[in-house]
Design a protein around this motif. Structure first.
Motif, short mmCIF file in Angstrom:
data_model
loop_
_atom_site.label_atom_id
_atom_site.label_comp_id
_atom_site.label_asym_id
_atom_site.label_seq_id
_atom_site.Cartn_x
_atom_site.Cartn_y
_atom_site.Cartn_z
N SER A 188 -1.40 -9.75 0.40
CA SER A 188 -0.48 -10.79 -0.08
C SER A 188 0.95 -10.29 0.08
O SER A 188 1.20 -9.11 0.36
N ASP A 189 1.93 -11.20 -0.09
CA ASP A 189 3.33 -10.81 0.02
C ASP A 189 3.69 -9.74 -1.01
O ASP A 189 4.43 -8.79 -0.71
N GLY A 190 3.19 -9.89 -2.23
CA GLY A 190 3.47 -8.89 -3.26
C GLY A 190 2.89 -7.54 -2.91
O GLY A 190 3.54 -6.50 -3.11
N GLU A 191 1.68 -7.53 -2.35
CA GLU A 191 1.07 -6.26 -1.94
C GLU A 191 1.82 -5.64 -0.77
O GLU A 191 1.99 -4.42 -0.71
N LYS A 192 2.30 -6.50 0.15
CA LYS A 192 3.08 -5.96 1.27
C LYS A 192 4.41 -5.36 0.79
O LYS A 192 4.88 -4.37 1.35
N GLN A 193 4.98 -5.94 -0.26
CA GLN A 193 6.21 -5.35 -0.79
C GLN A 193 5.90 -4.01 -1.46
O GLN A 193 6.71 -3.07 -1.38
N ARG A 194 4.73 -3.87 -2.07
CA ARG A 194 4.32 -2.57 -2.60
C ARG A 194 4.16 -1.55 -1.47
O ARG A 194 4.54 -0.39 -1.60
N LEU A 195 3.61 -2.02 -0.36
CA LEU A 195 3.48 -1.13 0.80
C LEU A 195 4.86 -0.72 1.33
O LEU A 195 5.06 0.44 1.72
N ALA A 196 5.80 -1.66 1.34
CA ALA A 196 7.15 -1.35 1.81
C ALA A 196 7.81 -0.32 0.89
O ALA A 196 8.52 0.59 1.37
N ILE A 197 7.59 -0.44 -0.40
CA ILE A 197 8.13 0.54 -1.34
C ILE A 197 7.47 1.90 -1.11
O ILE A 197 8.14 2.94 -1.14
N ALA A 198 6.16 1.89 -0.85
CA ALA A 198 5.47 3.16 -0.57
C ALA A 198 6.04 3.83 0.67
O ALA A 198 6.24 5.05 0.69
N ARG A 199 6.31 3.05 1.71
CA ARG A 199 6.87 3.64 2.93
C ARG A 199 8.26 4.22 2.67
O ARG A 199 8.63 5.25 3.24
N ALA A 200 9.04 3.55 1.81
CA ALA A 200 10.36 4.09 1.49
C ALA A 200 10.26 5.39 0.71
O ALA A 200 11.11 6.28 0.84
N LEU A 201 9.21 5.52 -0.11
CA LEU A 201 9.07 6.70 -0.97
C LEU A 201 8.35 7.87 -0.30
O LEU A 201 8.38 8.99 -0.82
N VAL A 202 7.72 7.63 0.85
CA VAL A 202 6.82 8.62 1.42
C VAL A 202 7.55 9.91 1.81
O VAL A 202 6.94 10.99 1.85
N VAL A 203 8.84 9.83 2.10
CA VAL A 203 9.59 11.03 2.48
C VAL A 203 10.40 11.58 1.31
O VAL A 203 11.31 12.39 1.50
N ASP A 204 10.08 11.12 0.08
CA ASP A 204 10.71 11.63 -1.14
C ASP A 204 12.24 11.51 -1.07
O ASP A 204 12.97 12.49 -1.14
N PRO A 205 12.76 10.26 -0.97
CA PRO A 205 14.21 10.07 -0.82
C PRO A 205 14.94 10.28 -2.15
O PRO A 205 14.34 10.30 -3.23
N ASP A 206 16.26 10.40 -2.05
CA ASP A 206 17.12 10.48 -3.24
C ASP A 206 17.70 9.11 -3.60
O ASP A 206 18.06 8.88 -4.74
#
Length: 421
Positions: free
Chosen positions: A164-182
């Motif tokens: 779903s769109d909400g799940e895809k946004q969770r995936l997008a957040i996961a991709r942003a976090l995967v490299v441990d950003p500041d």
């Protein structure tokens, strides 16, 4: 939300006089004849662990600002400092580190993923780009991260259309976090979602902020979302920040009329809490040709007017003047077959008597010009007899309740005292 201290130590991100202009060219030689000033001299700071909101109407320059910070748009002027270092002066290795430490979550999650690539591979892509060659380790990190954003480790092998769109946004957040950003730049991350899913994503972002100790630049047009989520906020209009400060101060006691207009546009079920602050016109000026002086003056319900007029009379005349200036007249006034002067006065609710003779004559002339179908002459006459310091001078940034505001009404050097009704 727990508000953080106002200022301690070096900011994580410091923006100073940032500009992003787009040239307007014509002819086969592509001669520059103007510029779209999408971002025009913006300054603010984001501290470690802070959620900083950037709010404004569509077209105000919020997304362009976010993309310019990330280097996705070329900077025209100004400075962006990350951890104290100017981003424009980073070496290649330092720039790669910057791109890892600052990540983007886009508005539409459907645009974030290639439909032919499994989501696990898409989420792991930043790890591969940053030199992690071990595929098993990448998969383990992704599976763990998917569970931490409310999905399942087994989702790694699914394709984007299965979510779903909400799940895809969770995936997008996961991709942003995967490299441990500041710092995570979230560009309207909930605007494409329904109310229930929006609430879930906001709760996830708040949890991410605490658990990962990450700073957030939250770009939004939704005042209620910013109020709920952000420690501090900047209000943006036509490429400029007009007011910024702690969220509760800015939104509970706005100092700039544009902020008041934004707040009044938020739907409410309680009619008693409406301030009824309406813009003079609904027309947002073209950023390629922004108004002189204060850019909000053509719509500002608090525009400073002639001392000779009462507040109520000035508001009606100012609305008349700037509606004529924009050329977007009410549907009942067709310049191809214009109505008589009495009808024009009624449509614009113009006062029957104006104490100042010169102003009264100018308004009469403008009404007569409209009755003749001459919009330009009407606009010129109104501009001549209804001047305002707000269109003549760029407002200085002054401090109001400990926060910077760009508005003539708060400038002690300008006589902007409210006039009697």
């Amino acid at each position: 939300m727990t508000e953080r201290p106002d200022a301690e130590g070096e900011p994580l991100l410091a923006v100073e006089g940032l500009e992003r202009h787009y040239p307007i060219t014509e002819g086969w030689l592509r001669r520059e004849v103007g510029r779209v000033r999408a971002v025009d001299g913006v300054s603010f700071e984001i501290r470690e662990g802070e959620a900083f909101g950037l709010v404004g109407e569509s077209g105000s320059g919020k997304t362009t600002l976010a993309h310019t910070l990330l280097g996705l748009e070329e900077r025209t002027g100004g400075t962006v400092r990350f951890d104290g270092d100017p981003v424009s002066e980073l070496s290649d290795a330092e720039r790669r580190s910057f791109r890892r430490r600052v990540q983007l979550v886009v508005q539409d999650p459907n645009e974030a993923f290639n439909p032919r690539i499994r989501v696990g591979e898409a989420v792991a892509e930043p790890l591969a780009l940053n030199g992690m060659d071990d595929a098993d380790r990448r998969r383990a990190i992704v599976e763990d991260l998917l569970e931490r954003v409310g999905l399942d480790a087994a989702d790694t092998d699914r394709y984007p259309h299965e979510f779903s769109d909400g799940e895809k946004q969770r995936l997008a957040i996961a991709r942003a976090l995967v490299v441990d950003p500041d710092l995570v730049v979230a560009d309207e991350p909930t605007s494409a979602l329904d109310a229930r899913v929006k609430s879930d994503i906001l709760a996830l972002l708040e949890e991410v902020r605490r658990e990962f100790d990450v700073s957030l630049l939250f770009v939004s047009h939704d005042i209620d979302v910013v109020r709920r989520f952000c420690d501090r906020v900047a209000v943006m209009y036509l490429g400029e920040i007009v007011e910024r400060g702690p969220t509760h101060r800015v939104l509970d006691a706005p100092a700039h009329p544009y902020t008041e207009v934004l707040l009044d546009s938020v739907p409410s079920l309680d009619p008693s809490d409406r301030s009824l602050v309406r813009p003079l016109t609904d027309t947002i000026p073209d950023p390629a040709d922004p108004p002189s002086g204060c850019r909000f003056h053509t719509r500002c319900p608090a525009i400073v007017g002639p001392e000779e007029l009462s507040a109520a009379t000035w508001e009606r005349l100012a609305s008349f003047r700037f509606t004529v200036q924009t050329g977007e007249l009410p549907a009942s006034i067709d310049l191809a077959d214009p109505p008589d002067p009495a009808t024009i006065r009624s449509v614009f609710d113009l006062p029957g008597a104006i104490d100042d003779e010169a102003i009264a004559e100018g308004v009469d002339d403008a009404v007569a010009a409209l009755a003749d179908g001459d919009l330009d002459r009407a606009s010129e006459r109104l501009a001549a007899v209804l001047p305002s310091v707000c269109e003549q001078q760029v407002p200085a940034t002054v401090t109001v309740d400990g926060r910077p505001v760009k508005c003539h009404r708060h400038d002690p050097a300008i006589d902007a005292e409210p006039r009697p009704e």
